[in-house]
Design an enzyme around this catalytic site. Structure first.
Site, PDB file in Angstrom:
ATOM      1  CE  LYS A  39      24.777  35.598  45.424  1.00  0.00           C
ATOM      2  NZ  LYS A  39      24.296  36.468  44.330  1.00  0.00           N
ATOM      3  CG  HIS A  58      21.252  32.102  43.006  1.00  0.00           C
ATOM      4  ND1 HIS A  58      22.288  31.965  42.107  1.00  0.00           N
ATOM      5  CD2 HIS A  58      21.455  33.284  43.646  1.00  0.00           C
ATOM      6  CE1 HIS A  58      23.076  33.029  42.203  1.00  0.00           C
ATOM      7  NE2 HIS A  58      22.593  33.831  43.124  1.00  0.00           N
ATOM      8  NE  ARG A  88      21.916  34.945  39.714  1.00  0.00           N
ATOM      9  CZ  ARG A  88      23.254  34.977  39.763  1.00  0.00           C
ATOM     10  NH1 ARG A  88      23.979  34.299  38.898  1.00  0.00           N
ATOM     11  NH2 ARG A  88      23.877  35.669  40.691  1.00  0.00           N
ATOM     12  CD  GLU A  91      21.769  28.867  39.462  1.00  0.00           C
ATOM     13  OE1 GLU A  91      22.091  29.548  40.448  1.00  0.00           O
ATOM     14  OE2 GLU A  91      22.472  27.955  39.017  1.00  0.00           O
ATOM     15  CD1 TRP A 124      23.496  46.326  35.137  1.00  0.00           C
ATOM     16  CD2 TRP A 124      25.341  46.509  33.881  1.00  0.00           C
ATOM     17  NE1 TRP A 124      23.085  46.619  33.852  1.00  0.00           N
ATOM     18  CE2 TRP A 124      24.188  46.730  33.068  1.00  0.00           C
ATOM     19  CE3 TRP A 124      26.615  46.584  33.316  1.00  0.00           C
ATOM     20  CZ2 TRP A 124      24.307  47.006  31.698  1.00  0.00           C
ATOM     21  CZ3 TRP A 124      26.723  46.855  31.957  1.00  0.00           C
ATOM     22  CH2 TRP A 124      25.578  47.079  31.157  1.00  0.00           C
ATOM     23  NE  ARG A 125      20.597  39.746  38.461  1.00  0.00           N
ATOM     24  CZ  ARG A 125      19.574  39.209  39.131  1.00  0.00           C
ATOM     25  NH1 ARG A 125      19.484  39.341  40.440  1.00  0.00           N
ATOM     26  NH2 ARG A 125      18.645  38.523  38.491  1.00  0.00           N
TER      27      ARG A 125
END
Length: 251
Positions: A170, A143, A82, A86, A47-48
């Protein structure tokens, strides 16, 4: 390399697990999309939260998380807030960022949260400690939507994630050449060969990066993010096609 077990899902062993990001803005749209996504061959949902219009309401966040939890059944729920720098959709104040994650962790409605490794140490350490106390796993991420940093930089960031106590590391980068692809693969292989290394998610974004998204089991990346409808990052592959390719490589 170590593995992480969440419910019945073992991350870091065998075929890479398929995660699908949900980027809808409203609870109704999220629930409808989650029902559709769960008809596909997926292992977990992300879930963003940075796309959620009611992001300032803890009550709305927890209510939506509770509904998603019922739909997912035993599949893990990853929640990601987020930051814009990024590639995210919202830039929260540090206090709000911390509070949202604290409330989600204590709610026991989520299985994993994603924290960027470049967040301040004063934010990361308390959240990692609370998450582990409440049996919530941490994906720590980084990222770069413009380039692929040198191998030494990626390795240093993975080491930093490990030292912070992440359960899964990640990185997602933008390859510009075949040499960049080799950098990503070499970093992944070297990490996978560590007996005590935490599971790694290595992502190449864009068209060239698709080879990274499907080669996880061979090179050491444990989760591949696929798309059902909308995608949250360039180069994501439709879930049905991604699952078919991963099955072929797993045979």
């Amino acid at each position: 390399m170590r593995t992480v077990k969440i419910n019945e899902l073992e991350i870091g062993a065998g075929k890479p697990k398929i995660a699908v990001p949900l980027i809808e803005a409203t609870t109704e749209a999220l629930i409808n999309t989650a029902k559709q996504v769960c008809q596909e061959p997926i292992d977990m949902i992300e879930w963003r939260l940075d796309f959620f219009t009611n992001i300032h309401s803890i009550e709305a966040i927890l209510k939506t998380a509770r509904q998603l939890r019922r739909i997912l059944d035993n599949r893990p729920l990853l929640v990601t807030l987020r930051a814009k720098d990024e590639g995210g959709n919202y830039q929260p104040q540090i206090a709000e960022y911390t509070n949202i994650y604290q409330e989600l962790i204590k709610s026991h409605l989520v299985d994993l949260i994603d924290i960027e490794v470049l967040q301040p140490t004063t934010v990361i350490r308390p959240l990692v400690q609370l998450a582990h106390e409440e049996q919530v796993k941490i994906i720590m991420s980084n990222h770069d939507f413009c380039k692929t940093p040198p191998a030494t930089v990626l390795q240093a960031r993975i080491e930093k994630m490990t030292n912070y106590g992440a359960d899964i590391a990640k990185f997602a980068v933008m390859p510009q050449s075949r040499e960049d692809l080799l950098t990503i693969l070499n970093v992944s292989i070297q990490h996978a060969n560590l007996a005590d290394g935490i599971p790694l998610v290595a992502i190449g974004m864009g068209h060239q990066g698709k080879i990274i998204r499907i080669g996880g089991e061979i090179f050491g990346s444990c989760i591949s993010f696929g798309a059902v409808g909308k995608s949250s990052a360039p180069g994501q592959i439709a879930v049905a096609k991604l699952n078919e390719i991963l099955d072929i490589l797993h045979e």
